[in-house]
Motif scaffolding. Structure first.
Motif, PDB file in Angstrom:
ATOM      1  N   THR A  79      23.299  12.335  -8.376  1.00 46.63           N
ATOM      2  CA  THR A  79      23.393  13.681  -7.886  1.00 46.63           C
ATOM      3  C   THR A  79      21.945  14.340  -8.125  1.00 46.63           C
ATOM      4  O   THR A  79      21.558  15.026  -7.368  1.00 46.63           O
ATOM      5  N   GLY A  80      21.440  14.058  -9.218  1.00 47.14           N
ATOM      6  CA  GLY A  80      19.908  14.674  -9.274  1.00 47.14           C
ATOM      7  C   GLY A  80      19.074  14.108  -8.641  1.00 47.14           C
ATOM      8  O   GLY A  80      18.241  14.793  -8.005  1.00 47.14           O
ATOM      9  N   GLU A  90       0.855  -1.048  -0.055  1.00 48.84           N
ATOM     10  CA  GLU A  90       0.022   0.032   0.173  1.00 48.84           C
ATOM     11  C   GLU A  90       0.801   1.175   0.185  1.00 48.84           C
ATOM     12  O   GLU A  90       0.653   2.298  -0.632  1.00 48.84           O
ATOM     13  N   HIS A  91       1.867   1.155   0.773  1.00 51.26           N
ATOM     14  CA  HIS A  91       2.809   2.364   0.862  1.00 51.26           C
ATOM     15  C   HIS A  91       3.155   2.543  -0.626  1.00 51.26           C
ATOM     16  O   HIS A  91       3.420   3.793  -0.884  1.00 51.26           O
ATOM     17  N   LYS A  92       3.909   1.606  -1.040  1.00 53.95           N
ATOM     18  CA  LYS A  92       4.377   1.671  -2.365  1.00 53.95           C
ATOM     19  C   LYS A  92       3.576   2.254  -3.474  1.00 53.95           C
ATOM     20  O   LYS A  92       3.716   2.879  -4.258  1.00 53.95           O
ATOM     21  N   ALA A  93       2.295   1.760  -3.257  1.00 52.67           N
ATOM     22  CA  ALA A  93       1.222   2.287  -4.197  1.00 52.67           C
ATOM     23  C   ALA A  93       0.822   3.808  -3.929  1.00 52.67           C
ATOM     24  O   ALA A  93       0.233   4.266  -5.126  1.00 52.67           O
ATOM     25  N   HIS A  94       1.165   4.265  -2.803  1.00 56.69           N
ATOM     26  CA  HIS A  94       0.730   5.564  -2.566  1.00 56.69           C
ATOM     27  C   HIS A  94       1.867   6.508  -2.222  1.00 56.69           C
ATOM     28  O   HIS A  94       1.448   7.862  -2.136  1.00 56.69           O
ATOM     29  N   TYR A  95       3.092   6.211  -2.338  1.00 55.38           N
ATOM     30  CA  TYR A  95       4.265   7.104  -1.934  1.00 55.38           C
ATOM     31  C   TYR A  95       5.514   7.164  -2.858  1.00 55.38           C
ATOM     32  O   TYR A  95       5.774   5.799  -3.484  1.00 55.38           O
ATOM     33  N   ASP A  96       6.170   7.979  -3.116  1.00 55.05           N
ATOM     34  CA  ASP A  96       7.199   8.072  -4.102  1.00 55.05           C
ATOM     35  C   ASP A  96       8.384   7.522  -3.469  1.00 55.05           C
ATOM     36  O   ASP A  96       9.009   7.776  -2.003  1.00 55.05           O
ATOM     37  N   SER A  97       9.080   6.460  -4.065  1.00 55.11           N
ATOM     38  CA  SER A  97      10.152   5.853  -3.181  1.00 55.11           C
ATOM     39  C   SER A  97      11.291   6.700  -3.104  1.00 55.11           C
ATOM     40  O   SER A  97      12.090   6.467  -2.192  1.00 55.11           O
ATOM     41  N   LEU A  98      11.626   7.539  -3.736  1.00 55.11           N
ATOM     42  CA  LEU A  98      12.812   8.415  -3.707  1.00 55.11           C
ATOM     43  C   LEU A  98      12.698   9.332  -2.691  1.00 55.11           C
ATOM     44  O   LEU A  98      13.554   9.334  -1.749  1.00 55.11           O
ATOM     45  N   THR A  99      11.711  10.122  -2.591  1.00 52.96           N
ATOM     46  CA  THR A  99      11.445  11.196  -1.390  1.00 52.96           C
ATOM     47  C   THR A  99      10.639  10.762  -0.535  1.00 52.96           C
ATOM     48  O   THR A  99      10.492  11.502   0.727  1.00 52.96           O
ATOM     49  N   LYS A 159       7.621  31.817  -0.079  1.00 56.44           N
ATOM     50  CA  LYS A 159       8.343  31.248   0.831  1.00 56.44           C
ATOM     51  C   LYS A 159       9.191  30.184   0.188  1.00 56.44           C
ATOM     52  O   LYS A 159      10.507  29.944   0.486  1.00 56.44           O
ATOM     53  N   VAL A 160       8.571  29.583  -0.849  1.00 58.51           N
ATOM     54  CA  VAL A 160       9.113  28.258  -1.635  1.00 58.51           C
ATOM     55  C   VAL A 160      10.323  28.868  -2.277  1.00 58.51           C
ATOM     56  O   VAL A 160      11.626  28.434  -2.368  1.00 58.51           O
ATOM     57  N   LEU A 161      10.120  30.153  -3.101  1.00 60.16           N
ATOM     58  CA  LEU A 161      11.068  30.791  -3.830  1.00 60.16           C
ATOM     59  C   LEU A 161      12.112  30.847  -3.022  1.00 60.16           C
ATOM     60  O   LEU A 161      13.401  30.810  -3.337  1.00 60.16           O
ATOM     61  N   ASP A 162      11.772  31.585  -1.748  1.00 64.64           N
ATOM     62  CA  ASP A 162      13.007  31.975  -0.932  1.00 64.64           C
ATOM     63  C   ASP A 162      13.712  30.899  -0.469  1.00 64.64           C
ATOM     64  O   ASP A 162      15.010  30.971  -0.349  1.00 64.64           O
ATOM     65  N   THR A 163      13.212  29.780  -0.261  1.00 67.07           N
ATOM     66  CA  THR A 163      13.837  28.496   0.397  1.00 67.07           C
ATOM     67  C   THR A 163      14.617  27.797  -0.625  1.00 67.07           C
ATOM     68  O   THR A 163      15.935  27.527  -0.139  1.00 67.07           O
ATOM     69  N   PHE A 164      14.469  28.193  -1.821  1.00 67.53           N
ATOM     70  CA  PHE A 164      15.261  27.474  -3.078  1.00 67.53           C
ATOM     71  C   PHE A 164      16.298  28.830  -3.279  1.00 67.53           C
ATOM     72  O   PHE A 164      17.012  28.521  -4.261  1.00 67.53           O
ATOM     73  N   SER A 165      16.274  29.936  -2.782  1.00 75.33           N
ATOM     74  CA  SER A 165      17.348  30.639  -3.211  1.00 75.33           C
ATOM     75  C   SER A 165      18.701  30.430  -2.535  1.00 75.33           C
ATOM     76  O   SER A 165      19.855  31.012  -2.924  1.00 75.33           O
ATOM     77  N   SER A 166      18.737  29.602  -1.445  1.00 75.59           N
ATOM     78  CA  SER A 166      19.927  29.022  -0.821  1.00 75.59           C
ATOM     79  C   SER A 166      20.317  27.974  -1.357  1.00 75.59           C
ATOM     80  O   SER A 166      19.785  27.084  -1.830  1.00 75.59           O
ATOM     81  N   LEU A 202      16.770  16.153  -5.927  1.00 78.88           N
ATOM     82  CA  LEU A 202      15.059  15.886  -5.587  1.00 78.88           C
ATOM     83  C   LEU A 202      14.938  15.673  -4.203  1.00 78.88           C
ATOM     84  O   LEU A 202      13.866  16.140  -3.690  1.00 78.88           O
ATOM     85  N   ILE A 203      15.545  14.904  -3.373  1.00 74.60           N
ATOM     86  CA  ILE A 203      15.263  14.495  -2.031  1.00 74.60           C
ATOM     87  C   ILE A 203      15.275  15.841  -0.841  1.00 74.60           C
ATOM     88  O   ILE A 203      14.566  16.324  -0.288  1.00 74.60           O
ATOM     89  N   GLU A 204      16.366  16.616  -1.349  1.00 76.31           N
ATOM     90  CA  GLU A 204      16.546  17.941  -0.429  1.00 76.31           C
ATOM     91  C   GLU A 204      15.649  18.839  -1.231  1.00 76.31           C
ATOM     92  O   GLU A 204      14.989  19.450  -0.293  1.00 76.31           O
ATOM     93  N   ALA A 205      15.055  19.078  -2.193  1.00 70.82           N
ATOM     94  CA  ALA A 205      14.044  19.715  -2.675  1.00 70.82           C
ATOM     95  C   ALA A 205      12.635  19.398  -2.157  1.00 70.82           C
ATOM     96  O   ALA A 205      12.070  20.197  -1.465  1.00 70.82           O
ATOM     97  N   ALA A 206      12.521  17.990  -1.862  1.00 70.14           N
ATOM     98  CA  ALA A 206      11.458  17.614  -1.213  1.00 70.14           C
ATOM     99  C   ALA A 206      11.255  18.090   0.205  1.00 70.14           C
ATOM    100  O   ALA A 206      10.150  18.474   0.756  1.00 70.14           O
ATOM    101  N   ARG A 207      12.343  17.937   0.992  1.00 71.21           N
ATOM    102  CA  ARG A 207      12.492  18.415   2.325  1.00 71.21           C
ATOM    103  C   ARG A 207      12.262  19.920   2.632  1.00 71.21           C
ATOM    104  O   ARG A 207      11.553  20.281   3.404  1.00 71.21           O
TER     105      ARG A 207
END
Ligand SMILES: Nc1nc2c(ncn2[C@@H]2O[C@H](COP(=O)(O)OP(=O)(O)OP(=O)(O)O)[C@@H](O)[C@H]2O)c(=O)[nH]1
Length: 586
Positions: A214-215, A158-167, A263-270, A219-224
């Motif tokens: 690296t990509g 169920e988890h696999k069906a509903h959640y992305d495995s990478l992030t 806030k999202v734009l700002d978070t990604f500015s660092s 993606l993992i950091e972007a998700a966080r």
């Protein structure tokens, strides 16, 4: 310790003394043997068996129970089964249990229990009442199976069906459910829901230059970072690739969505410190609001996506709210995109021909084939709208192959009708030019139509040649061996035009319409036209001017020694049969 079939220690155990359990007293020892057999079966089964009094106090547990729960029989007997409970059951669960079994029916459910060592386990249990002859309930018997592993496997699936495995974020399917529920809640409470479509900018470059691993870390950091921008009750999902969606619930005003977007734009500015790299990754965001922009998950997501594209087009690293006006245009291109998929098979494409006039004889020396699309649903669509769509959906190659054969066939007909030296100019797209089968396709088309290769002019843009000059030079040589002519289109618009003339085996060059159109008023444009024409003549190339709109331009171009002129002032594009009639007096 293990439970034994000792009736004094386990009053609930089926034993010979419990005559009320047997329907008729049997003679001799046959029933006794059956009872002993039943006792052995209960003792040896893997399942947990527990027998209680009507008030729930345990009278017997089997070794299976001891194994599963970890409680020896003497710590269970005399107690009610509450000690196995793991915590909060769903409301009404035990009420329903008692109600069912007191009515004399069996109750079956998966119980979440706790073993003696504190571990949670899942038990699929059936509790049945046992009645005496008088019909009164004397005992309850519970048989249970430990289904913890099965449940874990199911939960994992169920988890696999509903959640992305990478992030670890909800995936597209869970996002849909959550959005659906958020809309229903907002409807009841009269609040807004914001759907924010977030796409990383130029993420492909990271993958291409630093590798997929690296990509993935980006993606993992972007998700966080996205997760940190929202309240715990809001949703951040990954749609796939570098696309994320945020759902903000319980909004009173669109400003609250804007705050989060900022806030999202700002978070990604660092910067993102990933291994030895310090990466800057920006995002583009499109926002759609319930109820104003849509009442269901699909339309909200589609509109947030459209708004996101606007943000990309506006230069990226920004956000856009969806606007209805944007929808009209974008919806049109989405529906055009699906309409063009079958347009070739439905014979919706056609060709028109614009004559190229010889400046000295004023006679049409060549015709340039131009592609047209008439969709029954959308009407005539201009080429600068539909060619990019064909390039995107990969059908450009098929359409171009069809167009070349059609043009060769139609112009061959005109040649046979009394214009034997009429040339055909045909534009090769960059993608077509890079197609390894190009030379073979053209040779086959020439052979099949009986078209003289010397009368075919293939036009290429500067961009096509400069993309990969080495490969382009090889392809041009192969094309020349077919005997066709090669023209450089849009001359002057790139940076390396003059170098190209020296390096590639060309026959003619076409001065870009932008210079022709401005040459009367713009000194610079006039100088470029004059020097291009001079240069081409000195290199022995034929000079063509396109986009000629008036007689003053025509006179000037004649004076500059242009060989061929193309433009509305002399002849507009015509369908093959119209062209046949227009050329007839020749
Ligand atoms: N590392 C990694 N890359 C992925 C994954 N899924 C998709 N991609 C890549 O993500 C990239 C998505 O690029 P696009 O969104 O199309 O383009 P972009 O480079 O971000 O450019 P813009 O969106 O136009 O700013 C592609 O290169 C995909 O191959 C994944 O799970 N891991």
């Amino acid at each position: 310790m293990s439970a034994t079939p000792d009736s004094s220690a386990h009053p609930a155990q089926p034993a010979p003394g419990d005559a009320e359990h047997t329907s008729s007293p049997a003679p001799a020892d046959a029933p006794l043997r059956i009872l002993q057999m039943l006792a052995l079966a209960v003792e040896h089964t893997d399942d947990a068996v527990m027998i209680t009094r009507p008030d729930g106090v345990i009278e017997y547990v089997n070794p299976g129970f001891e194994r599963i729960t970890g409680y020896p029989a003497d710590q269970a007997i005399g107690r009610t089964p509450g000690f196995l409970r793991s915590g909060a059951p769903s409301p009404g669960f035990y009420g329903q249990l008692w109600q069912t079994i007191r009515l004399g029916r069996s109750f079956r459910a998966v119980f979440t229990n706790r073993r003696r060592n504190g571990d949670i386990y899942f038990e699929e249990k059936t509790i049945s009442p046992i009645r005496g002859r008088d019909g009164d309930i004397r005992h309850f018997v519970a048989t249970g199976k430990d289904v913890t592993e099965r449940m874990a496997a199911t939960r994992h699936l169920e988890h696999k069906a509903h959640y992305d495995s990478l992030t670890g974020l909800p995936n597209r399917s869970l996002l849909h459910d959550r959005l659906h529920q958020a809309i229903q809640r907002a409807q009841r409470k009269g609040r807004l829901v914001a759907v924010q479509f977030v796409d990383l900018d130029r993420f492909k470059i990271i993958n291409d230059t630093l590798g997929h691993a690296t990509g993935d870390r980006v993606l993992i950091e972007a998700a966080r970072r996205l997760r940190d921008c929202l309240r715990a009750t809001d949703t951040v999902a990954r749609l796939g690739g570098d696309e994320f969606v945020l759902i903000q619930e319980d909004l009173e005003h669109p400003d609250m969505a804007e705050q989060v977007a900022r806030k999202v734009l700002d978070t990604f500015s660092s910067h993102f410190p990933i291994g030895i790299h310090d990466l800057f990754v920006n995002v583009s965001i499109g926002v759609a609001l319930y109820p104003g922009d849509g009442a269901d998950p699909e339309s909200l997501l589609m509109r947030a996506d459209l708004a996101m594209y606007q943000a990309k087009e506006a230069g990226r690293n920004s956000f856009r709210f969806f606007e209805a006006a944007l929808d009209a245009g974008s919806m049109r291109s989405l529906t055009l995109e699906s309409a063009i998929g079958e347009a070739l098979e439905r014979r919706e494409f056609s060709l028109v021909y614009q004559p190229l006039i010889d400046t000295r004889s004023q006679a049409p020396l060549a015709v340039e084939a131009l592609l047209r699309w008439h969709s029954p649903r959308h009407g005539s669509i201009p080429p600068d709208h539909f060619i990019p769509l064909l390039e995107e959906n990969g059908r450009i190659g098929d359409v171009a192959r069809w167009a070349l054969r059609e043009a060769l066939r139609q112009v061959r007909t005109l040649q046979e009708a009394g214009h034997p030296r009429l040339r055909l100019a045909f534009n090769l797209s960059g993608r077509q030019f890079r197609d390894p089968g190009l030379v073979q396709d053209i040779r086959a088309a020439l052979d099949d139509t009986g078209f003289d290769p010397r009368l075919l002019d293939l036009e290429l843009t500067e961009h096509t040649l400069t993309d990969n000059p080495e490969a382009a030079a090889a392809a041009l040589r192969a094309l020349r061996q077919l005997g066709v002519r090669l023209s450089l289109d849009d001359f002057g618009t790139g940076y390396s035009s003059i170098a190209l003339l020296a390096h590639f085996p060309l026959h003619s060059l076409k001065i870009d319409r932008s210079f022709i159109q401005h040459m009367e008023r713009d000194q610079q444009a006039a100088i470029i036209v004059r020097s291009s024409a001079g240069l081409a003549r000195n290199l022995g190339l034929e000079v063509i001017a396109e986009g000629v709109e008036n007689l003053a331009q025509l006179a000037l171009l004649q004076e500059l020694g242009c060989h061929l002129i193309q433009g509305q002032v002399l002849a507009r594009p015509l369908a093959a049969d119209e062209l046949g009639r227009a050329l007839a007096p020749a």
